[in-house]
Write an enzyme that holds these catalytic residues in place. Structure first.
Site, PDB file in Angstrom:
ATOM      1  N   CYS A  70     -15.984   2.845 -21.507  1.00 54.56           N
ATOM      2  CA  CYS A  70     -17.426   2.759 -21.277  1.00 54.56           C
ATOM      3  C   CYS A  70     -18.090   1.693 -22.147  1.00 54.56           C
ATOM      4  O   CYS A  70     -19.144   1.170 -21.795  1.00 54.56           O
ATOM      5  CB  CYS A  70     -18.072   4.120 -21.504  1.00 54.56           C
ATOM      6  SG  CYS A  70     -17.425   5.409 -20.398  1.00 54.56           S
ATOM      7  N   GLU A  81       0.814  -1.211   0.000  1.00 53.08           N
ATOM      8  CA  GLU A  81       0.000   0.000   0.000  1.00 53.08           C
ATOM      9  C   GLU A  81       0.848   1.262   0.000  1.00 53.08           C
ATOM     10  O   GLU A  81       0.537   2.222  -0.690  1.00 53.08           O
ATOM     11  CB  GLU A  81      -0.956   0.002   1.192  1.00 53.08           C
ATOM     12  CG  GLU A  81      -2.046  -1.071   1.126  1.00 53.08           C
ATOM     13  CD  GLU A  81      -2.942  -0.939  -0.095  1.00 53.08           C
ATOM     14  OE1 GLU A  81      -2.963   0.142  -0.712  1.00 53.08           O
ATOM     15  OE2 GLU A  81      -3.620  -1.918  -0.445  1.00 53.08           O
ATOM     16  N   CYS A  92     -25.189   4.242 -14.681  1.00 51.99           N
ATOM     17  CA  CYS A  92     -24.131   5.215 -14.474  1.00 51.99           C
ATOM     18  C   CYS A  92     -24.732   6.588 -14.738  1.00 51.99           C
ATOM     19  O   CYS A  92     -25.146   6.892 -15.862  1.00 51.99           O
ATOM     20  CB  CYS A  92     -22.951   4.962 -15.407  1.00 51.99           C
ATOM     21  SG  CYS A  92     -21.700   6.280 -15.353  1.00 51.99           S
ATOM     22  N   CYS A 119     -18.171  -1.438 -20.137  1.00 61.41           N
ATOM     23  CA  CYS A 119     -18.493  -1.238 -18.724  1.00 61.41           C
ATOM     24  C   CYS A 119     -19.504  -2.255 -18.222  1.00 61.41           C
ATOM     25  O   CYS A 119     -20.533  -2.469 -18.859  1.00 61.41           O
ATOM     26  CB  CYS A 119     -19.047   0.176 -18.507  1.00 61.41           C
ATOM     27  SG  CYS A 119     -19.388   0.520 -16.766  1.00 61.41           S
ATOM     28  N   ASP A 156      -9.651   5.771  -2.456  1.00 58.97           N
ATOM     29  CA  ASP A 156      -8.487   6.298  -3.178  1.00 58.97           C
ATOM     30  C   ASP A 156      -9.013   7.075  -4.383  1.00 58.97           C
ATOM     31  O   ASP A 156     -10.213   7.240  -4.549  1.00 58.97           O
ATOM     32  CB  ASP A 156      -7.562   5.160  -3.606  1.00 58.97           C
ATOM     33  CG  ASP A 156      -8.136   4.375  -4.769  1.00 58.97           C
ATOM     34  OD1 ASP A 156      -9.379   4.380  -4.939  1.00 58.97           O
ATOM     35  OD2 ASP A 156      -7.367   3.749  -5.515  1.00 58.97           O
ATOM     36  N   TYR A 188      -6.274   6.883   3.555  1.00 61.37           N
ATOM     37  CA  TYR A 188      -6.443   5.784   2.597  1.00 61.37           C
ATOM     38  C   TYR A 188      -5.760   4.510   3.082  1.00 61.37           C
ATOM     39  O   TYR A 188      -6.366   3.446   3.190  1.00 61.37           O
ATOM     40  CB  TYR A 188      -5.914   6.144   1.193  1.00 61.37           C
ATOM     41  CG  TYR A 188      -5.697   4.901   0.387  1.00 61.37           C
ATOM     42  CD1 TYR A 188      -6.793   4.213  -0.136  1.00 61.37           C
ATOM     43  CD2 TYR A 188      -4.440   4.316   0.262  1.00 61.37           C
ATOM     44  CE1 TYR A 188      -6.633   2.999  -0.791  1.00 61.37           C
ATOM     45  CE2 TYR A 188      -4.259   3.113  -0.388  1.00 61.37           C
ATOM     46  CZ  TYR A 188      -5.363   2.458  -0.914  1.00 61.37           C
ATOM     47  OH  TYR A 188      -5.202   1.254  -1.530  1.00 61.37           O
TER      48      TYR A 188
END
Length: 297
Positions: free
Chosen positions: A204, A41, A212, A207, A142, A124
Site C-alpha cells: 500500500c 492462460e 481505495c 500504491c 481472476d 476466466y
DNA sequence: AAGACGTGGAA
DNA sequence: TTTCCAAGTCT
C-alpha cells in the site's frame, strides 16, 4: 505518480502504472497468436508465472499450432507438462488442440461462448483469450481482479467466495468504453493485483491509486467465510502426483510393482489413486498389464 | 455448491 | 514445521 493526477480515474492510474511497472512476459509481446495466449492462460491456472515461463517457451516452439499438438500423443504432452501440477489441464489442452485443428481451421476462436465450449476453458480463460488475443471488450475476472475490486471498491480486504455473475458485473461496470482501453485495463488490474495489491502483503505504501475504499476505512480485517484450507500431505492428490511422476520419468510402460513402491503408506489409497488416474485418462493399462502414459505403448 | 484436483516456494 | 498462496475448472 500520485501527485495532482486529478481526474485520471482508477483505470487511467492503473494504465499508467502498468506502462511503467508491468512485466515483460513473453506471451504479452505484440504478435503472440491466440494459440500461444491460450497455452499461457491454461498453464497459469493456479500456477505461478515463474514456473510457467520455461514450459511455455518450450511448448510455443514445439507445438506452434493446434494441429502440431494434436498429432502428438497425450503422453508426450503430459511429459512436457512436467511438474506444473493439475495434469488434467494438459490432457484437456491436448483434446482442445484436436478440436481446434479439426473444427476451427487450426485457429483459436474469438467468441467467448465458443471458447467456453472447449475443454479446460472456463469463465476466466475464455474472456482472457477473447480480450488479450483478440482485443475484445469483455470483463476478465481472476482472483487478482476480485481482490482489487473487493478492496478498492467494496472496502473489504478479501473478496470472499466467488460469484461469477456478480464478479463479472462488478468488473464490467469499471471497464473503459473503448476495447483497446478495456483490454489494457484488464491486463493492468491483474498485474496490479499480482505485484502490488497482493493477498498476503499488499504494498500500500507504493500504491498508484488515489482512491481505495479499504484504505479509507482503515484496512478492516476480513470477517466473512474463509475457504477451508485444503490438506495435501497424505491425500489422494499427493498419491496421484507420485504415481504420475513415476510414469513421466519412465520411458515406456512400467510394471505394477514400480508404482507400488511409489506410495507404500496406504495400499488401498494407492489403488484408489491409480483407479481414478485410469478413469481420468491420465494413465492407461497395456494388454500385458503394465501401466503407461496415454498413447505411449 | 462444496470439494476434488498438483506442486513448490515463501512467510 | 505448518500454513498460505499461485492468471481456475469441473462435477
Amino acid at each position: 505518480m500520485g501527485t495532482a493526477t486529478g481526474g485520471l480515474g482508477p483505470a487511467g492510474e492503473l494504465a499508467g502504472w502498468y506502462a511503467a511497472c508491468g512485466r515483460d512476459l513473453p506471451w504479452r509481446r505484440a504478435g503472440t497468436d491466440g494459440w500461444r495466449i491460450l497455452l499461457s492462460e491454461v498453464m497459469l491456472q493456479q500456477t505461478p508465472v515463474a514456473r510457467v515461463l520455461p514450459v511455455w517457451e518450450r511448448w510455443a516452439r514445439r507445438w506452434p499450432a493446434p494441429s502440431a499438438m494434436a498429432s502428438a500423443t497425450a503422453g508426450e504432452v503430459l511429459r512436457e507438462w512436467g511438474s506444473l501440477g493439475y495434469p488434467r489441464r494438459a490432457l484437456r489442452l491436448h483434446e482442445c488442440a484436436s478440436i481446434l485443428a479439426r473444427e476451427h481451421g487450426d485457429t483459436v476462436p474469438g467468441k467467448v461462448d465458443t471458447l467456453l465450449g472447449l475443454p479446460g476453458i472456463g469463465a476466466y480463460t475464455a474472456r482472457a483469450i477473447a480480450c488479450f488475443a483478440y482485443g475484445q471488450r469483455v470483463p476478465v475476472v481472476d482472483i487478482n481482479v476480485r481482490r482489487v475490486v473487493a478492496r478498492t471498491v467494496h472496502g473489504r480486504g478479501d473478496p470472499g467466495p466467488p460469484s461469477t455473475r456478480r464478479d463479472l458485473e462488478d468488473v464490467d461496470a469499471m471497464l473503459p468504453a473503448g476495447s483497446a482501453d478495456a483490454a489494457r485495463f484488464s491486463a493492468a488490474i491483474m498485474e496490479f493485483g499480482a505485484l502490488v495489491c497482493t493477498a498476503r502483503a499488499p504494498a500500500c505504501d507504493s500504491c498508484p491509486l488515489t482512491e481505495c475504499h479499504w484504505r479509507a476505512l482503515g484496512f478492516p480485517i476480513y470477517e466473512g467465510p474463509r475457504r477451508a484450507t485444503q490438506k495435501f500431505e497424505g491425500t489422494d492428490r499427493q498419491a496421484r502426483g507420485r504415481l504420475m511422476a513415476v510414469l513421466r520419468a519412465a520411458h515406456g510402460p512400467v510394471a505394477r510393482a514400480r508404482l507400488d513402491v511409489a506410495w507404500t503408506r496406504d495400499p488401498a489409497q494407492r489403488d484408489r489413486a491409480l483407479g481414478t488416474l485410469l478413469i481420468d485418462g491420465l494413465v492407461e493399462q497395456t494388454a500385458d498389464g503394465m501401466f503407461a502414459l496415454p498413447g505411449e505403448h
